[in-house]
Design a protein around this motif. Structure first.
Motif, PDB file in Angstrom:
ATOM      1  N   LYS A 242     -20.309  -2.105 -45.554  1.00 44.25           N
ATOM      2  CA  LYS A 242     -21.249  -2.199 -46.506  1.00 44.25           C
ATOM      3  C   LYS A 242     -22.402  -1.460 -46.563  1.00 44.25           C
ATOM      4  CE  LYS A 242     -23.488  -6.076 -46.912  1.00 44.25           C
ATOM      5  NZ  LYS A 242     -24.105  -7.609 -47.006  1.00 44.25           N
ATOM      6  N   ASN A 243     -22.932  -1.201 -45.516  1.00 45.09           N
ATOM      7  CA  ASN A 243     -24.198  -0.511 -45.556  1.00 45.09           C
ATOM      8  C   ASN A 243     -23.793   1.041 -45.772  1.00 45.09           C
ATOM      9  OD1 ASN A 243     -25.555  -2.802 -45.230  1.00 45.09           O
ATOM     10  ND2 ASN A 243     -25.710  -2.726 -42.626  1.00 45.09           N
ATOM     11  N   ARG A 244     -22.725   1.346 -45.306  1.00 43.28           N
ATOM     12  CA  ARG A 244     -22.392   2.869 -45.447  1.00 43.28           C
ATOM     13  C   ARG A 244     -21.683   3.226 -46.580  1.00 43.28           C
ATOM     14  NH1 ARG A 244     -22.061   6.365 -40.518  1.00 43.28           N
ATOM     15  NH2 ARG A 244     -20.559   7.332 -41.643  1.00 43.28           N
ATOM     16  N   ASN A 245     -21.271   2.465 -47.352  1.00 42.51           N
ATOM     17  CA  ASN A 245     -20.637   2.472 -48.485  1.00 42.51           C
ATOM     18  C   ASN A 245     -21.173   1.814 -49.894  1.00 42.51           C
ATOM     19  OD1 ASN A 245     -18.033   3.922 -47.461  1.00 42.51           O
ATOM     20  ND2 ASN A 245     -18.412   2.341 -46.101  1.00 42.51           N
ATOM     21  N   SER A 246     -22.230   2.430 -50.393  1.00 43.35           N
ATOM     22  CA  SER A 246     -22.749   1.854 -51.468  1.00 43.35           C
ATOM     23  C   SER A 246     -21.972   1.907 -52.714  1.00 43.35           C
ATOM     24  CB  SER A 246     -23.916   2.636 -51.884  1.00 43.35           C
ATOM     25  OG  SER A 246     -23.694   4.103 -52.281  1.00 43.35           O
ATOM     26  N   ASP A 247     -21.033   2.469 -52.902  1.00 41.76           N
ATOM     27  CA  ASP A 247     -20.103   2.374 -54.066  1.00 41.76           C
ATOM     28  C   ASP A 247     -19.121   1.233 -54.205  1.00 41.76           C
ATOM     29  OD1 ASP A 247     -18.901   3.546 -51.679  1.00 41.76           O
ATOM     30  OD2 ASP A 247     -17.173   4.374 -53.151  1.00 41.76           O
ATOM     31  N   VAL A 248     -18.747   0.923 -52.769  1.00 40.45           N
ATOM     32  CA  VAL A 248     -18.004  -0.420 -52.519  1.00 40.45           C
ATOM     33  C   VAL A 248     -18.912  -1.619 -52.769  1.00 40.45           C
ATOM     34  CG1 VAL A 248     -16.481  -1.811 -51.067  1.00 40.45           C
ATOM     35  CG2 VAL A 248     -16.520   1.116 -50.982  1.00 40.45           C
ATOM     36  N   TYR A 249     -20.167  -1.520 -52.126  1.00 38.86           N
ATOM     37  CA  TYR A 249     -21.194  -2.501 -52.408  1.00 38.86           C
ATOM     38  C   TYR A 249     -21.370  -2.760 -53.905  1.00 38.86           C
ATOM     39  CZ  TYR A 249     -25.279  -5.460 -52.135  1.00 38.86           C
ATOM     40  OH  TYR A 249     -26.183  -6.529 -52.217  1.00 38.86           O
ATOM     41  N   ARG A 250     -21.297  -1.773 -54.644  1.00 40.72           N
ATOM     42  CA  ARG A 250     -21.741  -1.797 -56.215  1.00 40.72           C
ATOM     43  C   ARG A 250     -20.653  -2.665 -56.963  1.00 40.72           C
ATOM     44  NH1 ARG A 250     -23.996   3.418 -55.593  1.00 40.72           N
ATOM     45  NH2 ARG A 250     -21.976   4.318 -56.302  1.00 40.72           N
ATOM     46  N   ALA A 251     -19.524  -2.274 -56.456  1.00 39.66           N
ATOM     47  CA  ALA A 251     -18.064  -2.686 -57.055  1.00 39.66           C
ATOM     48  C   ALA A 251     -17.970  -4.261 -56.619  1.00 39.66           C
ATOM     49  CB  ALA A 251     -16.853  -1.967 -56.415  1.00 39.66           C
ATOM     50  N   TYR A 252     -18.218  -4.964 -55.338  1.00 39.61           N
ATOM     51  CA  TYR A 252     -17.956  -5.877 -54.751  1.00 39.61           C
ATOM     52  C   TYR A 252     -19.049  -6.897 -54.352  1.00 39.61           C
ATOM     53  CZ  TYR A 252     -13.478  -3.337 -54.491  1.00 39.61           C
ATOM     54  OH  TYR A 252     -12.379  -2.918 -55.132  1.00 39.61           O
ATOM     55  N   GLY A 253     -20.072  -6.380 -54.363  1.00 40.12           N
ATOM     56  CA  GLY A 253     -21.133  -7.340 -54.074  1.00 40.12           C
ATOM     57  C   GLY A 253     -21.129  -7.522 -52.381  1.00 40.12           C
ATOM     58  N   ASN A 254     -21.173  -9.040 -52.081  1.00 46.66           N
ATOM     59  CA  ASN A 254     -21.052  -9.365 -50.591  1.00 46.66           C
ATOM     60  C   ASN A 254     -19.601 -10.251 -50.479  1.00 46.66           C
ATOM     61  OD1 ASN A 254     -23.895  -8.885 -50.090  1.00 46.66           O
ATOM     62  ND2 ASN A 254     -24.457 -10.153 -51.284  1.00 46.66           N
ATOM     63  N   ASP A 255     -18.735  -9.793 -51.037  1.00 47.75           N
ATOM     64  CA  ASP A 255     -17.319 -10.351 -51.104  1.00 47.75           C
ATOM     65  C   ASP A 255     -16.787  -9.707 -50.068  1.00 47.75           C
ATOM     66  OD1 ASP A 255     -14.773 -11.041 -51.246  1.00 47.75           O
ATOM     67  OD2 ASP A 255     -14.516 -10.959 -53.482  1.00 47.75           O
ATOM     68  N   ASP A 256     -16.747 -10.413 -48.765  1.00 48.04           N
ATOM     69  CA  ASP A 256     -16.187  -9.855 -47.580  1.00 48.04           C
ATOM     70  C   ASP A 256     -14.650  -9.781 -47.650  1.00 48.04           C
ATOM     71  OD1 ASP A 256     -15.739 -12.439 -47.555  1.00 48.04           O
ATOM     72  OD2 ASP A 256     -15.486 -12.658 -45.113  1.00 48.04           O
ATOM     73  N   ILE A 257     -13.846 -10.452 -48.604  1.00 49.69           N
ATOM     74  CA  ILE A 257     -12.445 -10.212 -48.719  1.00 49.69           C
ATOM     75  C   ILE A 257     -12.076  -9.079 -49.412  1.00 49.69           C
ATOM     76  CG2 ILE A 257     -10.409 -11.475 -49.671  1.00 49.69           C
ATOM     77  CD1 ILE A 257     -11.736 -14.198 -49.511  1.00 49.69           C
ATOM     78  N   ALA A 258     -12.851  -8.631 -50.482  1.00 49.93           N
ATOM     79  CA  ALA A 258     -12.836  -7.421 -51.192  1.00 49.93           C
ATOM     80  C   ALA A 258     -13.160  -6.206 -50.412  1.00 49.93           C
ATOM     81  CB  ALA A 258     -13.665  -7.650 -52.556  1.00 49.93           C
ATOM     82  N   PHE A 259     -14.029  -6.423 -49.803  1.00 49.37           N
ATOM     83  CA  PHE A 259     -14.506  -5.444 -48.620  1.00 49.37           C
ATOM     84  C   PHE A 259     -13.253  -4.996 -47.792  1.00 49.37           C
ATOM     85  CE2 PHE A 259     -18.870  -5.361 -50.014  1.00 49.37           C
ATOM     86  CZ  PHE A 259     -19.337  -4.169 -49.769  1.00 49.37           C
ATOM     87  N   LEU A 260     -12.768  -5.870 -47.098  1.00 54.05           N
ATOM     88  CA  LEU A 260     -11.590  -5.601 -46.252  1.00 54.05           C
ATOM     89  C   LEU A 260     -10.364  -5.142 -46.900  1.00 54.05           C
ATOM     90  CD1 LEU A 260     -10.554  -5.829 -43.313  1.00 54.05           C
ATOM     91  CD2 LEU A 260      -9.910  -8.150 -43.480  1.00 54.05           C
ATOM     92  N   LYS A 261     -10.144  -5.665 -47.858  1.00 48.17           N
ATOM     93  CA  LYS A 261      -8.883  -5.301 -48.759  1.00 48.17           C
ATOM     94  C   LYS A 261      -9.363  -3.843 -48.985  1.00 48.17           C
ATOM     95  CE  LYS A 261      -6.700  -7.792 -51.523  1.00 48.17           C
ATOM     96  NZ  LYS A 261      -6.419  -8.799 -52.588  1.00 48.17           N
ATOM     97  N   HIS A 262     -10.503  -3.517 -49.454  1.00 46.55           N
ATOM     98  CA  HIS A 262     -10.886  -2.141 -49.966  1.00 46.55           C
ATOM     99  C   HIS A 262     -10.443  -1.110 -48.744  1.00 46.55           C
ATOM    100  CE1 HIS A 262     -13.193   1.588 -50.412  1.00 46.55           C
ATOM    101  NE2 HIS A 262     -12.841   1.520 -51.669  1.00 46.55           N
ATOM    102  N   PHE A 263     -11.006  -1.420 -47.710  1.00 48.07           N
ATOM    103  CA  PHE A 263     -10.790  -0.741 -46.468  1.00 48.07           C
ATOM    104  C   PHE A 263      -9.453  -0.420 -46.045  1.00 48.07           C
ATOM    105  CE2 PHE A 263     -10.367  -0.789 -41.610  1.00 48.07           C
ATOM    106  CZ  PHE A 263     -10.895   0.409 -41.300  1.00 48.07           C
ATOM    107  N   ILE A 264      -8.523  -1.579 -46.099  1.00 49.33           N
ATOM    108  CA  ILE A 264      -6.999  -1.434 -45.825  1.00 49.33           C
ATOM    109  C   ILE A 264      -6.491  -0.484 -46.732  1.00 49.33           C
ATOM    110  CG2 ILE A 264      -5.051  -2.718 -45.515  1.00 49.33           C
ATOM    111  CD1 ILE A 264      -6.809  -4.832 -44.577  1.00 49.33           C
ATOM    112  N   GLU A 265      -6.434  -0.867 -48.106  1.00 50.40           N
ATOM    113  CA  GLU A 265      -5.961  -0.078 -49.032  1.00 50.40           C
ATOM    114  C   GLU A 265      -6.324   1.226 -49.434  1.00 50.40           C
ATOM    115  OE1 GLU A 265      -6.080  -2.932 -52.323  1.00 50.40           O
ATOM    116  OE2 GLU A 265      -4.666  -4.197 -51.071  1.00 50.40           O
TER     117      GLU A 265
END
Length: 644
Positions: A242-265
Motif C-alpha cells: 500500500k505504501n509503495r503503490n499510491s495508484d493502487v491506494y487511490r483505487a482501493y483505499g484500505n481494502d486489503d482484499i482488493a490489494f491482494l487481488k491486484h497484486f496477484i492479477e
C-alpha cells in the motif's frame, strides 16, 4: 373542565404505560430505555417516575386550560395528536404505519412482554433461521426505505434482507454488523472476499459458537495474505504494498482484499515489489535456471519462491545485474555462435521485445527463429560468410540454416574453418545427375537472369543447379552467356531421354490410359478374361510391362470390382490346409497371391494350381513367380482397377 383534565391525564398515563411495557419511552425529548429485568426488580422506582411525570403533565395541562377558551379544545386535541406522533417517531423498535385505522392516525405496534407474538416464520427464510443476525423491528427502524415498504410486512422485510440487504451490507440486528464481522476476521476475508451472504451464514452456523467479534470494528484487522487457498505472505505485505503503490491506494483505499487481488492479477506481472525482503528482479537476475524455465512470465518467479525458493534459501534481493547469462539449451552450448548482449544490440526489434534483461527469451528466439533467419548473434561468427565459403556444407545442408551454426559448434571451430569476411558465394555447385554442367551452366548468370528463381531459392546454388537440370533445360532456359548448343541438346537428352513410342499388344493397354496412379505403376484385372495387366509410366502414357493369367473369384464368391490401392504385403498366409505365398493386399480380404501350396516351410508342392478360371473365394491367384514380382516391385499405394 376538571373532567377534561382527567381525560387528558388518563391519555398521558396510557401512553407512558405503553412505553414502559415497550421498554423504551420518550418524554420532553429525553429518551429512556428500561430493561425487562429492571422493570421486574424496580417497580417502585418506575411508579415514582410515572407519578412525577403525571404531575408534570398535569401542571402543563392546567396552564393550557387556563389560557385557552372552550373554543380552543379542538386545537388542544391536535396538539395532543402531534405530541403522540413525536413520541412514536423517537421510540426504537415500536413504530409502524397502519393505514387501515378508521381515524387515519398512526398507531403504536405493541412489542415486548405481553405484546402479540410475531409470526412463527418471521426470521426463517428458505429453511435458514436468521434470528441471530436479523430483527424485524431493528431492520425497519434503521432504514426508512425498508419501513416505508415493509413496515407491516415482516415476511417481506425478511425476504428483502436475505435477497438484497445482506448483499448491500445492511445491519439487521444490534448485535451483528457484517462490516465489523468481516473486518475482524481475516481468515473469513481470505475465503469469502466480498460475498456478504457467506459471512452471514458462517456466523449463523459457526461464528456465534466460536465467540467471534461481530460489532464495533471499523478498520480491518490482520490484513490478509491468503486468497483462493494460496498464501502469499513470503512475497507480499499489505502495508508495504500500500505504501509503495499510491495508484493502487487511490483505487482501493484500505481494502486489503482488493490489494491482494491486484497484486496477484497485475502486480506480479508488473514486477511490483510487495515485501521488503523479496525483490522479483533480484530473484530473477540471480537464478539463471529460473530464467530459462519461466522466461518473461514474471508471476512464476513469485510463485516459485513461495513453493520452492524459500526452502532452498535462494537470493531474493540486492542483485542488480544478470548472473550467469544463458547461452546453453537442450544440451547444446551456443556460446561459439551466440552472445546475448551482441544479439539484442545488433537487432533493435529484439530490444523492443525482450528488453536488456531477458536473456532466456533472447536465446529461445535465436534457436527458434534467429538461426533460420541467418541472424548474426556474435561478432566472430557470420553464418552467411560460413555458408558462402564452404561448398561441402552447402551440398550437405542447402537452406537448412541452423545446421551451419551447429556444424561450426560441433566441428567447424575445431577444424579452424573461417567464419568471417566472405561476401559472395564461392565455388558454386555445377553437377546434377552425375553430369558436370559447367560447359552449359553458370550459377551467377542463371541467378541474375531469372528473378522467379531468386524468389524461390534465394542464393542457394544447389537448388539453382537442380532447377536447371530438372526443369530449366527442358524449358530451354539459357544458363550461360556462351555455350555449345549441340552440347546443350546432348545433355538434355541424357538427362531427359525421349521415351520410345508406345506399342499396344493387348486391349487392356487402352483401358489403362484413362487411369491415374500415385506410383509409376498401374495394375488392371479383367475378370471376364481372367487376366492381369501390369503397366508403367503415367496417365495417358502407360507402357506395357506384362500380362498373365489369374484365378479370380468363382461365381458364388466373386472378386470385388472397382478402383483400389495396394494396402500392404505379407510373405505368406494359410487358408484351411493350404498356404498362399507372396500376398499383396488390394482391399479388405482381397489379395494377389500365389496358387495354393501345401503347408511347408518353402513353396515346394502345388495343391491347386488352376489359372484362367474363376476358382477362388475372391482373391486373385497367380503363378508364384508373378505373385513374387508384384510383391517385390509394386509400391504400396499403386492403383489397382478390377473390372469385367
Amino acid at each position: 373542565m376538571h373532567r377534561k383534565k382527567n381525560i387528558k391525564n388518563e391519555v398521558v398515563k396510557a401512553i407512558l404505560m405503553a412505553a414502559v411495557v415497550f421498554g423504551v419511552y420518550n418524554i420532553g425529548g429525553v429518551q429512556v430505555k428500561a430493561e425487562d429485568s429492571q422493570l421486574e426488580g424496580g417497580q417502585q422506582e418506575d411508579s415514582q417516575l410515572e407519578k412525577n411525570q403525571l404531575e408534570s403533565n398535569q401542571s402543563k395541562e392546567n396552564q393550557i386550560i387556563e389560557k385557552e377558551e372552550y373554543q380552543t379544545e379542538s386545537q388542544e386535541s391536535k396538539d395532543t395528536k402531534e405530541s403522540k406522533d413525536t413520541k412514536e417517531s423517537k421510540v426504537e423498535y415500536n413504530a409502524s404505519s397502519n393505514s387501515s385505522n378508521n381515524d387515519g392516525e398512526n398507531e403504536i405496534v405493541p412489542v415486548g412482554p405481553g405484546a402479540e407474538a410475531l409470526p412463527e416464520m418471521s426470521h426463517v427464510y428458505e429453511g435458514i433461521d436468521y434470528k441471530d443476525v436479523y430483527n424485524f423491528y431493528y431492520y425497519t427502524s434503521q432504514y426508512p426505505d425498508i419501513k416505508r415498504v415493509f413496515g407491516n410486512d415482516p415476511e417481506g422485510a425478511l425476504k428483502h434482507y436475505v435477497t438484497f440487504g445482506i448483499r448491500e451490507g445492511r445491519q439487521a440486528n444490534s448485535s451483528f454488523d457484517i462490516k465489523s464481522y468481516k473486518n475482524a476476521n481475516s481468515d473469513l476475508r481470505s475465503e469469502f472476499e466480498y460475498d456478504n451472504k457467506k459471512y452471514v451464514l458462517h456466523f449463523i452456523k459457526y461464528g456465534k459458537y466460536e465467540n467471534r467479534t461481530t460489532n464495533g470494528v471499523d478498520t480491518i484487522r490482520n490484513p490478509i495474505t491468503k486468497l483462493r487457498g494460496k498464501d502469499y505472505k513470503l512475497v507480499y505485505d499489505y502495508e508495504y504494498y500500500k505504501n509503495r503503490n499510491s495508484d493502487v491506494y487511490r483505487a482501493y483505499g484500505n481494502d486489503d482484499i482488493a490489494f491482494l487481488k491486484h497484486f496477484i492479477e497485475y502486480g506480479m506481472r508488473e514486477e511490483r515489489q510487495a515485501k521488503e525482503n523479496f525483490d522479483e528482479k533480484s530473484y530473477r537476475y540471480a537464478n539463471s535456471d529460473l530464467r530459462w524455465a519461466f522466461k518473461a512470465d514474471k508471476a512464476s518467479y513469485y510463485n516459485h519462491y513461495i513453493t520452492y525458493g524459500y526452502k532452498e534459501k535462494r537470493v531474493t534481493k540486492g542483485v542488480t545485474q544478470l548472473k550467469n547469462i544463458i547461452s546453453s539449451a537442450n544440451g547444446i552450448d551456443y556460446s561459439k555462435v551466440y552472445n546475448f548482449e551482441y544479439y539484442i544490440q545488433k537487432h533493435p526489434d529484439l530490444i523492443m521485445t525482450f528488453g536488456f534483461d531477458d536473456d532466456a527469451s533472447a536465446l529461445d528466439h535465436f534457436i527458434k527463429h534467429g538461426m533460420y533467419e541467418q541472424r548474426k548473434a556474435k561478432d566472430e561468427f557470420d553464418v552467411k560468410s560460413y555458408r558462402y565459403q564452404y561448398r561441402d556444407l552447402r551440398i550437405a545442408y542447402r537452406r537448412n540454416y541452423p545446421e551451419y551454426y551447429k556444424h561450426y559448434i560441433r566441428y567447424g571451430a575445431s577444424e579452424g574453418r573461417n567464419t568471417r569476411g566472405v561476401t559472395t558465394l564461392q565455388n558454386p555447385v555445377t553437377v546434377y545427375g552425375g553430369i558436370e554442367l559447367s560447359p552449359i551452366y553458370d550459377y551467377y548468370y542463371y541467378f541474375s537472369h531469372y528473378p522467379d528463381l531468386i524468389m524461390a531459392y534465394g542464393d542457394d546454388d544447389v537448388s539453382f543447379v537442380e532447377h536447371f537440370g530438372r526443369i530449366g533445360i527442358v524449358e530451354g532456359r539459357v544458363a550461360k552467356e556462351q555455350y555449345d548448343q549441340a552440347l546443350y541438346a546432348d545433355v538434355k537428352e541424357r538427362l531427359h531421354p525421349t521415351p520410345p513410342p508406345i506399342v499396344a499388344t493387348d486391349s487392356m493397354f487402352y483401358v489403362a490410359q484413362k487411369y491415374n496412379s500415385p506410383t509409376p505403376y498401374l495394375i488392371l484385372v479383367d475378370r471376364s478374361r481372367h487376366q492381369v495387366g501390369i503397366f508403367s509410366g503415367a496417365k495417358g502414357r502407360w507402357g506395357e510391362v506384362d500380362y498373365f493369367l489369374c484365378g479370380d473369384g468363382k461365381a458364388s464368391t466373386p472378386t470385388v470390382e472397382g478402383l483400389f490401392h495396394i494396402i500392404n504385403k505379407k510373405p505368406y498366409f494359410d487358408s484351411g490346409s493350404a498356404r498362399c505365398w507372396y500376398a499383396t493386399r488390394i482391399y479388405k480380404g482381397y489379395l494377389f497371391h500365389s496358387v495354393l501350396y501345401t503347408q511347408t516351410s518353402t513353396p515346394s508342392r502345388i495343391k491347386d494350381g488352376r489359372l484362367g478360371v474363376g476358382v477362388s473365394h475372391g482373391c486373385i491367384r497367380l503363378d508364384i513367380n508373378k505373385a513374387k514380382w508384384i510383391y517385390d516391385n509394386i509400391p504400396i499405394g499403386t492403383t489397382v482397377v478390377i473390372y469385367s
